[in-house]
Scaffold this motif. Structure first.
Motif, mmCIF file in Angstrom:
data_model
loop_
_atom_site.group_PDB
_atom_site.id
_atom_site.type_symbol
_atom_site.label_atom_id
_atom_site.label_comp_id
_atom_site.label_asym_id
_atom_site.label_seq_id
_atom_site.Cartn_x
_atom_site.Cartn_y
_atom_site.Cartn_z
ATOM 1 N N GLY A 293 0.829 -1.196 0.000
ATOM 2 C CA GLY A 293 0.000 0.000 0.000
ATOM 3 C C GLY A 293 0.859 1.239 0.000
ATOM 4 N N HIS A 294 0.254 2.331 0.448
ATOM 5 C CA HIS A 294 0.993 3.596 0.456
ATOM 6 C C HIS A 294 0.510 4.520 1.564
ATOM 7 N N PHE A 295 1.368 5.471 1.871
ATOM 8 C CA PHE A 295 1.071 6.616 2.730
ATOM 9 C C PHE A 295 1.454 7.841 1.931
ATOM 10 N N VAL A 296 0.660 8.887 2.007
ATOM 11 C CA VAL A 296 1.084 10.197 1.512
ATOM 12 C C VAL A 296 1.267 11.067 2.751
ATOM 13 N N HIS A 297 2.489 11.568 2.909
ATOM 14 C CA HIS A 297 2.795 12.476 4.008
ATOM 15 C C HIS A 297 2.927 13.884 3.436
ATOM 16 N N VAL A 298 2.314 14.853 4.106
ATOM 17 C CA VAL A 298 2.550 16.258 3.823
ATOM 18 C C VAL A 298 3.393 16.776 4.977
ATOM 19 N N TYR A 299 4.511 17.379 4.636
ATOM 20 C CA TYR A 299 5.420 17.887 5.652
ATOM 21 C C TYR A 299 5.064 19.330 5.984
ATOM 22 N N VAL A 300 4.963 19.572 7.292
ATOM 23 C CA VAL A 300 4.499 20.866 7.783
ATOM 24 C C VAL A 300 5.442 21.394 8.856
ATOM 25 N N ASP A 301 5.363 22.695 9.085
ATOM 26 C CA ASP A 301 6.061 23.326 10.194
ATOM 27 C C ASP A 301 5.366 22.893 11.483
ATOM 28 N N ARG A 302 6.154 22.400 12.445
ATOM 29 C CA ARG A 302 5.576 21.901 13.701
ATOM 30 C C ARG A 302 4.712 22.968 14.378
ATOM 31 N N ALA A 303 5.152 24.219 14.403
ATOM 32 C CA ALA A 303 4.447 25.283 15.119
ATOM 33 C C ALA A 303 3.198 25.759 14.385
ATOM 34 N N THR A 304 3.325 26.013 13.080
ATOM 35 C CA THR A 304 2.195 26.592 12.334
ATOM 36 C C THR A 304 1.290 25.529 11.710
ATOM 37 N N GLN A 305 1.831 24.308 11.563
ATOM 38 C CA GLN A 305 1.148 23.199 10.894
ATOM 39 C C GLN A 305 0.753 23.549 9.456
ATOM 40 N N ARG A 306 1.555 24.400 8.837
ATOM 41 C CA ARG A 306 1.386 24.765 7.431
ATOM 42 C C ARG A 306 2.455 24.036 6.610
ATOM 43 N N PRO A 307 2.127 23.617 5.371
ATOM 44 C CA PRO A 307 3.104 22.914 4.528
ATOM 45 C C PRO A 307 4.380 23.719 4.320
ATOM 46 N N VAL A 308 5.500 22.986 4.296
ATOM 47 C CA VAL A 308 6.815 23.581 4.060
ATOM 48 C C VAL A 308 7.555 22.720 3.047
#
Length: 147
Positions: free
Chosen positions: A117-132
């Protein structure tokens, strides 16, 4: 109903990295095989342990963390305690801030996936939780895992 072809198990040669994961007595369900929810735990374990070991993810102090936004699994053959699972990992796609990790689970010594199977991870800033954008260390690991 989808017109997509029926999934077929991949072979080991399709994957770039591997991790052995022992099954536990508690993984088996009342039907005598590992319960389906455990497979997702193995996916998470395989990907995150690899990223931590290669210096691409710091789960305690890192500024960038990955959120799972999509996951999927196809099952082909049962796995049961006391088997050891060998998780194959590869990257199918990588964008500016997201990665699609593909994982296959093999019974120890088997060339044909018992599940994949698969996972899609979106990487975010820990503090803002916005994509980086993917940090440099993560990008290097992702590049090494590309199929």
């Amino acid at each position: 109903m989808s017109s997509a072809a029926k999934p077929t198990p991949h072979s080991r040669s399709s994957y770039r990295a591997f991790r052995s994961i022992p099954t536990r007595w508690a993984d088996n369900d009342m039907y005598g095989h590992v319960n389906n929810v455990v497979y997702y735990s193995w996916f998470d374990t395989a990907v995150n342990a690899l990223l931590i070991e290669r210096g691409a993810l710091d789960i305690h102090q890192g500024q960038t963390i990955g959120f799972v936004v999509e996951t999927q699994c196809n099952y082909f053959a049962p796995i049961a305690f006391p088997q050891t699972v060998e998780a194959g990992i590869r990257v199918a796609q990588a964008g500016r801030s997201s990665v699609r990790y593909e994982i296959a689970l093999f019974a120890q010594g088997s060339d044909s996936a018992a599940a994949q199977g698969h996972f899609v991870h979106v990487y975010v800033d820990r503090a803002t939780q916005r994509p980086v954008p993917l940090p440099e260390a993560l990008q290097r690991v992702v590049d090494s895992l590309k199929a």
